[in-house]
Design an enzyme around this catalytic site. Structure first.
Site, PDB file in Angstrom:
ATOM      1  N   LEU A  17       0.920  -1.360  -0.088  1.00  0.00           N
ATOM      2  CA  LEU A  17      -0.047   0.138  -0.043  1.00  0.00           C
ATOM      3  C   LEU A  17       0.828   1.344  -0.165  1.00  0.00           C
ATOM      4  O   LEU A  17       0.548   2.258  -0.100  1.00  0.00           O
ATOM      5  CB  LEU A  17      -0.979  -0.036   1.291  1.00  0.00           C
ATOM      6  N   SER A  18       2.190   1.192  -0.013  1.00  0.00           N
ATOM      7  CA  SER A  18       3.267   2.100   0.241  1.00  0.00           C
ATOM      8  C   SER A  18       3.054   3.256  -1.015  1.00  0.00           C
ATOM      9  O   SER A  18       2.666   4.413  -0.724  1.00  0.00           O
ATOM     10  CB  SER A  18       4.419   1.832   0.505  1.00  0.00           C
ATOM     11  N   THR A  63      11.069  -3.195   2.656  1.00  0.00           N
ATOM     12  CA  THR A  63      10.255  -4.071   3.339  1.00  0.00           C
ATOM     13  C   THR A  63      10.688  -5.674   3.246  1.00  0.00           C
ATOM     14  O   THR A  63      11.855  -5.798   2.650  1.00  0.00           O
ATOM     15  CB  THR A  63       8.796  -4.159   2.837  1.00  0.00           C
ATOM     16  N   LYS A  67      14.860  -6.216   5.216  1.00  0.00           N
ATOM     17  CA  LYS A  67      15.189  -5.129   6.180  1.00  0.00           C
ATOM     18  C   LYS A  67      16.403  -5.206   6.875  1.00  0.00           C
ATOM     19  O   LYS A  67      16.979  -4.226   7.389  1.00  0.00           O
ATOM     20  CB  LYS A  67      14.003  -5.084   7.162  1.00  0.00           C
ATOM     21  N   ASP A 104       9.393   2.037  11.613  1.00  0.00           N
ATOM     22  CA  ASP A 104       8.445   1.258  12.154  1.00  0.00           C
ATOM     23  C   ASP A 104       8.303   1.232  13.699  1.00  0.00           C
ATOM     24  O   ASP A 104       6.788   1.187  14.111  1.00  0.00           O
ATOM     25  CB  ASP A 104       8.887  -0.107  12.152  1.00  0.00           C
ATOM     26  N   ALA A 133      10.588  -8.055  12.935  1.00  0.00           N
ATOM     27  CA  ALA A 133       9.512  -7.120  13.347  1.00  0.00           C
ATOM     28  C   ALA A 133       9.567  -6.927  15.031  1.00  0.00           C
ATOM     29  O   ALA A 133       9.385  -5.856  15.413  1.00  0.00           O
ATOM     30  CB  ALA A 133       8.234  -7.460  12.937  1.00  0.00           C
TER      31      ALA A 133
HETATM   32  P1  ATR Z   1       9.295 -10.635  10.539  1.00  0.00           P
HETATM   33  O1  ATR Z   1      10.406  -9.621  10.016  1.00  0.00           O
HETATM   34  O2  ATR Z   1       7.839 -10.489  10.046  1.00  0.00           O
HETATM   35  O3  ATR Z   1       9.247 -10.515  12.106  1.00  0.00           O
HETATM   36  P2  ATR Z   1      10.741 -13.158  10.963  1.00  0.00           P
HETATM   37  O4  ATR Z   1      11.967 -12.614  11.352  1.00  0.00           O
HETATM   38  O5  ATR Z   1      10.788 -14.299   9.887  1.00  0.00           O
HETATM   39  O6  ATR Z   1       9.648 -12.134  10.293  1.00  0.00           O
HETATM   40  O7  ATR Z   1      10.012 -13.606  12.140  1.00  0.00           O
HETATM   41  C1  ATR Z   1       8.594 -14.337  12.124  1.00  0.00           C
HETATM   42  C2  ATR Z   1       8.085 -14.374  13.685  1.00  0.00           C
HETATM   43  O8  ATR Z   1       7.015 -15.181  13.750  1.00  0.00           O
HETATM   44  C3  ATR Z   1       9.091 -15.358  14.616  1.00  0.00           C
HETATM   45  O9  ATR Z   1       9.011 -14.922  15.912  1.00  0.00           O
HETATM   46  C4  ATR Z   1       8.505 -16.683  14.363  1.00  0.00           C
HETATM   47  O10 ATR Z   1       8.919 -17.830  15.244  1.00  0.00           O
HETATM   48  P3  ATR Z   1      10.142 -18.593  15.039  1.00  0.00           P
HETATM   49  O11 ATR Z   1      11.071 -17.480  15.527  1.00  0.00           O
HETATM   50  O12 ATR Z   1       9.739 -19.610  16.078  1.00  0.00           O
HETATM   51  O13 ATR Z   1      10.054 -18.994  13.741  1.00  0.00           O
HETATM   52  C5  ATR Z   1       7.050 -16.315  14.395  1.00  0.00           C
HETATM   53  N1  ATR Z   1       6.203 -17.084  13.787  1.00  0.00           N
HETATM   54  C6  ATR Z   1       6.042 -17.432  12.618  1.00  0.00           C
HETATM   55  N2  ATR Z   1       4.772 -18.447  12.478  1.00  0.00           N
HETATM   56  C7  ATR Z   1       4.294 -18.852  13.733  1.00  0.00           C
HETATM   57  C8  ATR Z   1       3.460 -19.686  14.393  1.00  0.00           C
HETATM   58  N3  ATR Z   1       2.574 -20.377  13.524  1.00  0.00           N
HETATM   59  N4  ATR Z   1       3.289 -19.452  15.761  1.00  0.00           N
HETATM   60  C9  ATR Z   1       4.066 -18.801  16.440  1.00  0.00           C
HETATM   61  N5  ATR Z   1       4.969 -17.935  15.906  1.00  0.00           N
HETATM   62  C10 ATR Z   1       5.320 -17.936  14.595  1.00  0.00           C
END
Ligand code: ATR
Length: 281
Positions: A17-18, A63, A67, A104, A133
């Site tokens: 959407l940016s 994004t 990042k 962010d 994030a």
């Molecule tokens: P982002 O930049 O969006 O934070 P990321 O660094 O890949 O992306 O992190 C994804 C986050 O979502 C992590 O905290 C991940 O947990 P893990 O470190 O155990 O992978 C979490 N996550 C993703 N799917 C999940 C699920 N089904 N239940 C709980 N945590 C989940």
């Protein structure tokens, strides 16, 4: 210059959407600019960024999934972006190098404190997720004055690593995801996991939610619906998705580039009408 002078880089990025948000800000403030979405795979990211620079690119939002890797392209990095380990805003400086910022965290805090009108100070916070994030959110909430922050991650080592990086053992704790039902309650719960993007449920107990708690999902639209619906079903707190944060982080980036912060209310109203908070399957 025919090329766009501002852009968002991501992969995928077509759904972003940016471009719409920045175009609306530019119209509001009478600033002439172009802002496009540039799809760049991790392998092609540096080449695409170099092309953008050569074509006169002045600023970019970054994004997923770039990042973190973009830090290596920045000759100058803001203190917050360095602590968060992530950059979402690039600004080309006069001597042709990139400065990296992260808006962010400021976007989240501004959405909660200004648009929702809620005071973050002294809140007992629970952060679900310690990925990219989660890092920015943790630092932003602590900077904003939350009293306590408990970090929980599906993979415990990442929560522990984040708490260690923060280095405030009196305010920051980690707990095991499997113990979520035994934590007591929180008056701020932030979902920074990516679970909603793959439509996975987090299986959270209602006992986590204190009366009048704010439950905030960083994502928006369908990706936020499971968490938002859980929070609503508890009927004792407030549920919010990350649409406001998306718009506020964009406004922060816009202010870095153009020296003027747009009013975000009309863009929020327009996008909220398309992405209602009660969106569900
Ligand atoms: P982002 O930049 O969006 O934070 P990321 O660094 O890949 O992306 O992190 C994804 C986050 O979502 C992590 O905290 C991940 O947990 P893990 O470190 O155990 O992978 C979490 N996550 C993703 N799917 C999940 C699920 N089904 N239940 C709980 N945590 C989940």
């Amino acid at each position: 210059m025919s090329a766009s002078n501002f852009a968002v880089f991501g992969h995928p990025v077509a759904h972003s959407l940016s471009p719409r948000i920045h175009a609306a800000f530019a119209r509001q403030l009478g600033i002439a600019m172009q802002y496009t979405a540039i799809d760049a795979t991790p392998e092609a990211f540096v080449a695409r960024l170099d092309e953008f620079n050569a074509a006169g690119g002045k600023g970019a939002n970054i994004t997923l999934p770039h990042k973190h890797s973009v830090l290596a392209q920045c000759a100058e990095i803001s203190d917050f972006a360095r602590r968060a380990g992530a950059v979402n805003t690039l600004t080309r400086r006069l001597d042709n190098h990139w400065r990296g910022d992260n808006t962010d965290g400021a976007g989240l805090v501004r959405d909660i404190s200004k648009r929702l009108g809620m005071d973050l100070r002294e809140r007992r916070g629970l952060l679900l997720g310690a990925g990219g994030a989660g890092h920015a959110v943790a630092f932003a909430l602590l900077d904003a004055g939350v009293a306590q922050l408990t970090i929980v991650n599906r993979t415990p080592a990442r929560a522990i690593a984040l708490a260690d990086a923060i280095g405030e053992p009196d305010r920051v704790h980690t707990r095991d995801w499997n113990d979520l039902g035994r934590f007591g309650n929180f008056d701020l719960i932030v979902n920074a996991t990516a679970a909603g993007h793959s439509r996975e449920s987090l299986h959270l107990p209602f006992s986590l939610i204190a009366p009048r708690a704010l439950c905030y999902d960083l994502s928006y639209g369908l990706a936020a619906s499971a968490f938002v619906n859980w929070a609503r079903a508890a009927r004792i707190g407030y549920a919010q998705d990350g649409l406001g944060m998306l718009i506020e982080q964009a406004a922060e980036s816009f202010a870095i580039w153009h020296g003027k912060r747009p009013n975000t209310d009309s863009v929020y109203a327009e996008l909220r009408a398309e992405l209602p908070l009660d969106a569900s399957d």
